[in-house]
Design an enzyme around this catalytic site. Structure first.
Site, short mmCIF file in Angstrom:
data_model
loop_
_atom_site.label_atom_id
_atom_site.label_comp_id
_atom_site.label_asym_id
_atom_site.label_seq_id
_atom_site.Cartn_x
_atom_site.Cartn_y
_atom_site.Cartn_z
N GLU A 81 6.95 4.73 2.95
CA GLU A 81 5.50 4.65 3.12
C GLU A 81 5.01 5.32 4.40
O GLU A 81 3.90 5.84 4.44
CB GLU A 81 5.05 3.19 3.09
N GLN A 144 6.17 -11.45 0.29
CA GLN A 144 5.62 -10.15 0.66
C GLN A 144 4.14 -10.23 1.05
O GLN A 144 3.38 -9.28 0.86
CB GLN A 144 5.82 -9.11 -0.46
#
Length: 600
Positions: A81, A144
């Site tokens: 990312e 998460q």
């Protein structure tokens, strides 16, 4: 599903130019669609053509809808990312459009933080969409979960947490508007999973109205008139130009005024290309590793015309000793940057291009011959030079790359010695042809950013080559994106300036820390860059001397269907000069290895 389309008027940007938006607006009728589809249709309506992303649980509905409706933008599956965020930066800097990133929650979001901070420091317009756990679980330490808005609050221009699917399309519209207007910057939009699963009719707004957010354009006429008088009365004026001039499209007007008035121009690292460096009026880059003559000109000038620059510490050095004789005119779109570091005697809040257009008819030719002659003497006193011997020098490699391209290339660098040598020796001629990480100084920026720039140039139909100049230390930090660039057949030319050291840190250790080379030797951990390139389906080449350097550059330019990695094994002891030591005055530049005692 039925969609109606109608012609849409392009909005006008702060410089008066049409912004890169689509020519039609898609409006859903009757049926409710998922939030994920609303999101994808919003990107289409906004004119997004490339998305750098990586799927995960929180955004899986978006990827499911992506497979179902096949939106008309390219999704680039990055391998990390951070690489995706830098790629969006490279795309934005090369094209002037807004870069787009899509990642999942938790680690997907946190992996974008470095890229977001980099974009914030360097005024790069990107929008980062992060997945989030369902709204009912926010704050419960769910799997998460991460407060992406909170984590990035200080490094974004604005951020959103979308709690209602009915707000999603408007939020997307606002995010792109904020990112591209005024002083550009990153915007984060956090997308909870249940919002993407919920349903709503799709309607993309035609305009944006954000309370409290306005973008200055024209400068106050009285301020502009005062600036013109100050310039007319000056004997030793200098244009000091930053990246804001490029962001606003002010380069052509800057060149017209400077050439007519015979005013020399120096640029920051991000301003490179705003004024052609083959023009006799160009002083090239100023600051810590700028040219001797640019820094001397600043120290002896009587008027500084700052255009889209923020007087950062790498330019000014010791503030109370910087430009001691100069009055300052500051043209700047960000109010917070005016008089923040250096007091502006005449501050003009507005878009750089628009303000220069106001100034243009008020500026006449000046007699600066004596001033230019003085600058030429400094130029002759301390030119940019390097040793020419049997060793392969980084500066020589950069000059060879410049000769190969004729300066007509988009050059991206990583961070370190090679970055400064590129700024010194490449001689940039056009705006948006030099892209680097400046404010944050992010190692690992160059490779993924060059990939993003290559996508942008391909989209625009440009045949300018994309050249990535990186150090061996920074290159490995995001080398995983090589395989992505290869999969998309991007013909990027990557020059690894390989001195087997963290070169800039090594330089400081030699100059200021008694040659204690602590943990900067990369000899034992560097990969074989040729084999690494080949493992990623790229071409790998190596040079160890001047002749081989010229030959592999020629070979690299024959490849047009994949990246080429050129491993230039250069002298490890080379240092970047001139140099202003941190905290020292600009007038106290080091021009060779002898260091003044006051800096030891």
């Amino acid at each position: 599903m039925r969609y109606d389309t109608h012609t849409k008027v392009h909005p006008v940007g702060p410089a008066g130019d049409a912004l890169p938006t689509p020519s039609t607006e898609i409006v859903a009728t009757r049926q409710r669609v998922s939030g994920a589809e609303v999101f994808l249709r919003s990107l289409q309506a906004e004119g997004v053509t490339v998305v750098f992303g990586h799927p995960g649980g929180a955004v899986i509905k978006v990827y499911d809808e992506m497979a179902r409706i096949d939106p008309d933008f390219l999704h680039v599956l990055v391998r990390h990312e951070q690489g995706g965020t830098h790629a969006a930066e490279g795309y934005a800097k090369a094209t002037g459009k807004v870069g787009t990133v899509l990642v999942t929650s938790g680690p997907g979001a946190t992996n974008t933080v470095t890229g977001i901070a980099d974009a914030y420091m360097d005024s790069v317009p990107i929008v980062v969409f992060t997945g989030q756990v369902p709204t009912g679980l926010i704050g419960n330490d769910a799997f998460q979960e991460c407060d992406a808005v909170g984590v990035t609050r200080s490094i974004t221009k604005h951020s959103y947490l979308v709690r209602d699917v009915n707000d999603l399309a408007r939020t997307v519209k606002e995010a792109y508007h904020i990112a591209r207007t005024g002083r550009p910057g990153p915007v984060l939009v956090d997308l909870p999973k249940d919002v993407l699963l919920d349903t709503a009719p799709f309607r993309y707004p035609e305009s944006v109205s954000i309370r409290g957010y306005s973008v200055p354009r024209m400068g106050r006429p009285d301020k502009v008139a005062r600036a013109a008088r100050m310039i007319a009365e000056s004997k030793r004026p200098v244009f000091y130009v930053g990246g804001g001039a490029i962001n606003s499209g002010a380069s052509e007007k800057l060149r017209e005024i400077a050439q007519r008035a015979r005013i020399p121009v120096t640029t920051t690292l991000h301003g490179l290309g705003a004024f052609p460096e083959d023009d006799p009026l160009s002083l090239r880059m100023l600051g810590m590793h700028g040219t001797w003559w640019a820094n001397q000109a600043i120290q002896h000038c009587d008027t500084i015309i700052a255009v889209g620059a923020r007087f950062d510490d790498r330019v000014t050095g010791k503030l109370d000793s910087w430009a001691p004789h100069a009055s300052v005119i500051h043209i700047e779109i960000d109010q917070s940057c005016i008089s923040k570091n250096v007091f502006a005697d005449c501050a003009i809040l507005g878009d750089a291009k628009a303000v220069l257009e106001q100034l243009d008819p008020l500026i006449q030719r000046k007699d600066t011959d004596a001033w230019l002659a003085e600058i030429d003497a400094w130029r002759q006193e301390c030119p940019l030079i390097y040793d020419v011997d049997e060793k392969l020098r980084a500066q020589y490699v950069i000059e060879c790359l410049r000769n190969k391209t004729g300066g007509d290339a988009v050059v991206l660098t990583d961070v370190g010695q090679h970055q400064m040598w590129t700024a010194q020796y490449f001689r940039f001629l056009h705006p948006r042809t030099h892209i680097t990480s400046g404010g944050l100084g992010t190692m690992g920026f160059g490779m993924p950013a060059s990939m993003g720039a290559a996508f942008g140039l391909r989209e625009a139909g440009s045949d300018r080559p994309v050249v990535c100049i990186s150090g061996d230390g920074g290159f490995v930090m995001n080398a995983q994106e090589l395989s992505v660039a290869a999969a998309h057949k991007l013909p990027i030319k990557i020059a690894v300036i390989n001195n087997r050291f963290l070169g800039m840190v090594r330089q400081w250790q030699e100059l200021f820390h008694a040659e204690r080379y602590s943990h900067t030797d990369l000899s034992d951990t560097n990969p074989d860059f040729v084999r690494l390139a080949e493992a990623c389906n790229c071409v790998g080449l190596r040079a160890t001397n001047n002749e081989e350097a010229v030959n592999i550059i020629d070979e690299a330019w024959k490849v047009d269907d994949r990246p080429v990695v050129m491993d230039f094994q250069v002298a490890k002891e080379e240092m970047v000069f001139p140099m202003v030591p941190a905290g020292a005055a600009t007038g106290d530049m080091i021009t060779k290895r002898i260091v003044p005692n006051s800096f030891v």
